[in-house]
Design a protein around this motif. Structure first.
Motif, PDB file in Angstrom:
ATOM      1  N   ASP A   1     -29.046  61.482  84.761  1.00  0.00           N
ATOM      2  CA  ASP A   1     -29.584  62.085  83.549  1.00  0.00           C
ATOM      3  C   ASP A   1     -28.926  63.459  83.386  1.00  0.00           C
ATOM      4  OD1 ASP A   1     -30.905  63.773  85.291  1.00  0.00           O
ATOM      5  OD2 ASP A   1     -32.893  62.935  84.902  1.00  0.00           O
TER       6      ASP A   1
ATOM      7  N   PHE B   1     -29.745  66.316  84.215  1.00  0.00           N
ATOM      8  CA  PHE B   1     -29.848  67.242  85.343  1.00  0.00           C
ATOM      9  C   PHE B   1     -28.853  66.874  86.445  1.00  0.00           C
ATOM     10  CE2 PHE B   1     -34.132  66.829  83.442  1.00  0.00           C
ATOM     11  CZ  PHE B   1     -34.181  68.080  82.838  1.00  0.00           C
TER      12      PHE B   1
ATOM     13  N   LEU C   1     -25.551  69.260  87.570  1.00  0.00           N
ATOM     14  CA  LEU C   1     -25.281  69.704  88.931  1.00  0.00           C
ATOM     15  C   LEU C   1     -23.840  69.366  89.329  1.00  0.00           C
ATOM     16  CD1 LEU C   1     -27.563  69.616  91.965  1.00  0.00           C
ATOM     17  CD2 LEU C   1     -25.290  68.673  92.199  1.00  0.00           C
TER      18      LEU C   1
ATOM     19  N   GLN D   1     -31.038  62.389  96.260  1.00  0.00           N
ATOM     20  CA  GLN D   1     -31.372  63.575  95.468  1.00  0.00           C
ATOM     21  C   GLN D   1     -31.907  64.687  96.374  1.00  0.00           C
ATOM     22  OE1 GLN D   1     -33.498  62.780  91.822  1.00  0.00           O
ATOM     23  NE2 GLN D   1     -32.314  60.935  91.410  1.00  0.00           N
ATOM     24  N   TRP D   2     -32.826  64.333  97.241  1.00  0.00           N
ATOM     25  CA  TRP D   2     -33.413  65.338  98.134  1.00  0.00           C
ATOM     26  C   TRP D   2     -32.346  65.989  99.032  1.00  0.00           C
ATOM     27  CZ3 TRP D   2     -33.526  64.458 103.526  1.00  0.00           C
ATOM     28  CH2 TRP D   2     -34.177  65.450 104.271  1.00  0.00           C
TER      29      TRP D   2
ATOM     30  N   THR E   1     -29.089  66.348  98.462  1.00  0.00           N
ATOM     31  CA  THR E   1     -27.916  66.921  97.791  1.00  0.00           C
ATOM     32  C   THR E   1     -28.097  68.429  97.623  1.00  0.00           C
ATOM     33  OG1 THR E   1     -27.451  64.873  96.606  1.00  0.00           O
ATOM     34  CG2 THR E   1     -26.524  66.884  95.685  1.00  0.00           C
TER      35      THR E   1
ATOM     36  N   GLU F   1     -43.139  58.389  90.535  1.00  0.00           N
ATOM     37  CA  GLU F   1     -41.755  58.802  90.772  1.00  0.00           C
ATOM     38  C   GLU F   1     -40.988  57.680  91.477  1.00  0.00           C
ATOM     39  OE1 GLU F   1     -39.835  60.923  89.676  1.00  0.00           O
ATOM     40  OE2 GLU F   1     -38.177  61.112  91.097  1.00  0.00           O
TER      41      GLU F   1
ATOM     42  N   ARG G   1     -40.356  55.195  88.859  1.00  0.00           N
ATOM     43  CA  ARG G   1     -39.347  55.654  87.899  1.00  0.00           C
ATOM     44  C   ARG G   1     -37.938  55.417  88.451  1.00  0.00           C
ATOM     45  NH1 ARG G   1     -36.137  59.778  86.471  1.00  0.00           N
ATOM     46  NH2 ARG G   1     -36.367  60.778  88.494  1.00  0.00           N
TER      47      ARG G   1
ATOM     48  N   TRP H   1     -31.736  72.153  90.739  1.00  0.00           N
ATOM     49  CA  TRP H   1     -32.071  71.882  92.142  1.00  0.00           C
ATOM     50  C   TRP H   1     -33.024  70.721  92.259  1.00  0.00           C
ATOM     51  CZ3 TRP H   1     -29.433  74.495  95.661  1.00  0.00           C
ATOM     52  CH2 TRP H   1     -28.791  75.663  95.225  1.00  0.00           C
ATOM     53  N   TYR H   2     -32.796  69.904  93.259  1.00  0.00           N
ATOM     54  CA  TYR H   2     -33.721  68.805  93.523  1.00  0.00           C
ATOM     55  C   TYR H   2     -34.892  69.236  94.415  1.00  0.00           C
ATOM     56  CZ  TYR H   2     -30.008  65.677  91.843  1.00  0.00           C
ATOM     57  OH  TYR H   2     -29.058  65.044  91.088  1.00  0.00           O
TER      58      TYR H   2
ATOM     59  N   ILE I   1     -35.689  69.795  89.623  1.00  0.00           N
ATOM     60  CA  ILE I   1     -35.302  68.774  88.649  1.00  0.00           C
ATOM     61  C   ILE I   1     -36.469  67.828  88.380  1.00  0.00           C
ATOM     62  CG2 ILE I   1     -33.841  66.717  88.402  1.00  0.00           C
ATOM     63  CD1 ILE I   1     -31.556  68.361  89.686  1.00  0.00           C
ATOM     64  N   MET I   2     -37.226  67.510  89.435  1.00  0.00           N
ATOM     65  CA  MET I   2     -38.359  66.598  89.219  1.00  0.00           C
ATOM     66  C   MET I   2     -39.360  67.212  88.243  1.00  0.00           C
ATOM     67  SD  MET I   2     -40.950  64.614  91.780  1.00  0.00           S
ATOM     68  CE  MET I   2     -39.992  64.378  93.263  1.00  0.00           C
TER      69      MET I   2
ATOM     70  N   MET J   1     -38.688  69.450  85.949  1.00  0.00           N
ATOM     71  CA  MET J   1     -38.070  69.486  84.607  1.00  0.00           C
ATOM     72  C   MET J   1     -38.130  68.104  83.953  1.00  0.00           C
ATOM     73  SD  MET J   1     -34.837  72.094  84.825  1.00  0.00           S
ATOM     74  CE  MET J   1     -34.217  72.038  86.476  1.00  0.00           C
ATOM     75  N   ARG J   2     -37.960  67.074  84.773  1.00  0.00           N
ATOM     76  CA  ARG J   2     -38.042  65.710  84.225  1.00  0.00           C
ATOM     77  C   ARG J   2     -39.447  65.432  83.718  1.00  0.00           C
ATOM     78  NH1 ARG J   2     -34.558  63.244  89.142  1.00  0.00           N
ATOM     79  NH2 ARG J   2     -32.543  63.275  88.091  1.00  0.00           N
TER      80      ARG J   2
END
Lengths: 550, 164
Positions: A5, A7, A11, A151-152, A154, A285, A288, B145-146, B156-157, B159-160
């Motif tokens: 997406d 975001f 990045l 994601q966590w 990165t 989540e 999702r 940032w995640y 990011i979560m 913001m989503r």
């Protein structure tokens, strides 16, 4: 497949521009190689024997046809027209020019790819079953959890400078195809008595100089706590892992020196403090992320496909390929097709740009545009109609991608070795090539059956030799390459480390030695017994006798 | 060496006190963990601002109960590769609720400032000819940032979720 997406995209784009500035500073002489090294390593750029090597992340081995075409293009435009798939389900190019890397990364970003954390002392690519989403025996699709972990992990602010690199693997099937027991963290999905899915957590597995099979530190971790538990493990490791000796810095050494029970206790204590915090994964989540991996729009098909059965009956070559390279699918009328990157006399895992383009087209035609990379350095088309298998096979054959050897003697895992790598002590590719030439007779290959040969060109064990049924380790003895042979390793749910069979062999002798081992096996096996089973039954002695006759 | 605190270039008012050096009157001083342990009463009784410097093998867990005595905790990076202090900074902020200055000292690379800031550092000793410009660049290069950390940056979560 997962799609970025805004975001995720931002990045990666920002990262490309950051690296472009860093490369410019290096080329302008503002940064020395010493200062630049940690920066390039955070972006997967290595300096090897002859050139820069760029390693590109393929998250948990999932590729789209569009991405594979981009890799083909990069191979042609910036490299020598081929790339190399690795045991971390990644792809690396070996002939890269530093000044072109920012452009390469920008091109990769266009297709949602990058080289972030494919080197350096942080999280590497999380790997999983190459049949994810298609295997009949999976409890859930592991890719959702891999993506959550991706994601966590990165650019994690706390864990980007760990004592050493860190590898996580996930499996959700009883038969482990992801080698989770030889990872820093292995996660195996289980169902508890209440019918809920969670993870068995293993730590401290790994290969390299000091190989270990991972130890279970938690029998069942509820899914919503996945990230907090990982963070707890990493926080313990980041603080206590050894930093005085590069070779003792992996978490396996910490676990070994601390003791599994005590290590588990440290993790649990840390976890208690953070488990109910911001890292909890709400069910929404997980759902999702899982929605990205929804099954493709399958057709409703019969499990029986008469035209496919007819082709098998009339074409023995096709029949042979189906026998080894096709795997059952969870969806009736579909199959999983493996594309061997181990042709006779070829470099394991290498693929030309032309082959990549062709496979991308075939994926579009037959597999919903998706391709997988296996840790055994082959490709997979995960969603092929059984009725299409014959056409697929016919088109793979002239591309050199239909070698019917998946799981057999010539399906060798092999590191790049001294032909490319600055760490290597011996060549490994020529040994793999020679073995595949020696065993080029298909009848013989199939007669021997399932066996995993794994070759490393140095003790760092990138070729996983410790967990090969037959492992080969290339060393240097007084300027001469020589090869140590190990037997009895395995990387699956029954993971074990191979044992050295005896004195090593010269480059001229090692392939003969492998042949002797396989001939011995064939002569002593019980009916239907695989190599590894025979070895476990009879032990080292008969093989030793064959190799070192008195 | 330049000192950046809360994004601004400042004069360092703190004295890094050697273990053998005599205690100055009321000046702000930073002492080692060893000195804190042996001279705790004198240091507390002195009355002036007190900071402590922790080596990378000294966890702030060792001073968790003493943090009320300190206005500053300096965490050492003996080499940029040694990332222990990232965890220490998060523990100081998020577990022990330390509200004073957390300063990064030692081998502090510009490329690491943003990671450090996210972990709770708010002061940085850097070698730079244009420290403020470098700070601005280093902390603005990556803007999403995640990971949730104690720094309050939106993840990011989040913001989503806000986007729906």
């Amino acid at each position: 497949m997962y799609r970025y997406d805004e975001f995720d995209r931002r990045l990666v784009d920002e990262r490309v521009e950051q690296f472009r500035r860093q490369v410019k500073r290096r080329l302008d002489g503002e940064l020395s190689e010493d200062q630049f090294k940690p920066l390039r390593l955070l972006n997967g750029l290595y300096l090897q024997l002859h050139a820069y090597m760029l390693r590109i992340a393929i998250p948990y081995g999932c590729l789209s046809a569009i991405q594979l075409r981009k890799l083909a293009h990069i191979g042609r435009r910036y490299d020598k027209g081929y790339g190399h798939f690795t045991t971390r389900q990644n792809l690396q190019f070996h002939w890269i020019k530093l000044e072109e890397t920012p452009d390469i990364l920008a091109e990769l970003a266009e297709v949602e790819m990058h080289g972030i954390q494919t080197s350096g002392n942080s999280f590497r690519n999380t790997t999983t079953d190459q049949y994810a989403g298609a295997a009949a025996d999976e409890l859930e699709d592991p890719r959702s959890y891999c993506e959550i972990i991706r994601q966590w992990s990165t650019l994690h602010p706390e864990f980007s400078f760990l004592p050493r690199k860190f590898k996580i693997a996930v499996t959700t099937t009883p038969h482990d195809r992801a080698a989770v027991k030889v990872h820093d963290i292995g996660l195996r999905m289980l169902r508890n008595e209440a019918g809920e899915n969670g993870f068995e957590v293993m730590v401290g597995g790994g290969l390299g100089r000091t190989p270990f099979v991972g130890k279970v530190i938690r029998d069942f971790l509820p899914k919503q706590h996945l990230l907090s538990y990982l963070e707890a493990i990493l926080r313990v490791y980041n603080q206590l892992g050894r930093r005085d000796n590069l070779f003792k810095a992996r978490i396996k050494i910490l676990v070994q020196q601390t003791g599994t029970e005590k290590f588990a206790k440290l993790v649990e204590e840390e976890w208690e403090q953070i488990k109910d915090g911001a890292l909890q994964l709400p069910r929404e989540e997980i759902e999702r992320i899982a929605s990205y991996f929804a099954p493709p729009s399958y057709e409703e098909l019969d499990a029986q496909v008469p035209e496919f059965e007819a082709k098998i009956a009339e074409n023995p070559d096709f029949q042979t390929w189906v026998k080894t390279n096709v795997f059952p699918h969870k969806q009736p009328g579909y199959a999983i097709a493996n594309l061997s990157l181990k042709p006779v006399g070829g470099t394991p895992g290498d693929m030309s740009s032309e082959q990549m383009d062709a496979v991308a087209d075939l994926a579009d035609l037959y597999s919903f545009g998706e391709i997988r990379v296996s840790h055994r350095q082959n490709l997979v088309l995960p969603y092929v109609k059984r009725a299409d298998l014959y056409s697929l096979w016919e088109q793979l054959s002239p591309l050199g991608l239909a070698t019917p050897n998946i799981g057999l003697t010539s399906d060798i895992i092999c590191c790049p070795g001294l032909d490319y790598c600055g760490l290597a002590t011996a060549r490994s590719i020529p040994i793999a090539e020679e073995i595949s030439e020696r065993f080029d007779d298909l009848d013989r290959l199939h007669e021997i059956g399932e066996v995993e040969i794994k070759i490393s060109g140095c003790i760092n064990a990138c070729g996983h030799h410790h967990v090969g049924h037959i492992g080969i380790l290339g060393l240097d003895k007084a300027g001469e390459e020589f090869y140590q042979l190990t037997l009895g390793g395995a990387a699956d749910e029954d993971a074990s480390l191979g044992k050295v069979v005896g004195p090593g062999f010269s480059g001229d002798e090692i392939v003969d030695a492998v042949e002797t081992v396989l001939d011995t096996y064939v002569s002593i096996r019980d009916e239907g017994e695989r190599f590894i089973e025979t070895f476990r039954r009879v032990g080292m002695a008969p093989f030793k006798e064959g190799l070192y006759p008195k | 060496m330049a000192l950046i605190v809360e994004g601004k270039l400042v004069e360092d008012r703190w004295i890094a006190l050697g273990d053998e050096a005599p205690l100055p009157g009321g000046d702000p001083i930073i002492v080692s963990l060893a000195r804190w342990r042996t001279e705790r009463d004198e240091l507390v009784g002195r009355g002036g601002p007190l900071g402590i410097r922790l080596h990378s093998d000294e966890s702030p867990a060792q001073i968790a109960d003493d943090l009320k005595h300190f206005e500053l905790v300096a965490l050492e990076f003996p080499a940029f590769r040694d990332g222990r202090a990232y965890s220490y900074a998060r523990l100081l902020r998020e577990r022990y609720g330390f509200g004073g200055e957390v300063r990064a000292v030692g081998d502090v690379l510009l490329e690491q400032l943003l990671f450090m800031h996210r972990c709770g550092f708010n002061a940085f000793e850097i070698s730079s000819e244009h420290p403020v410009d470098d700070w601005v660049t280093a902390t603005s290069e990556i803007g999403v940032w995640y990971q949730p950390t104690g720094d309050g940056r939106e993840t990011i979560m989040a913001m989503r979720r806000a986007r729906g």
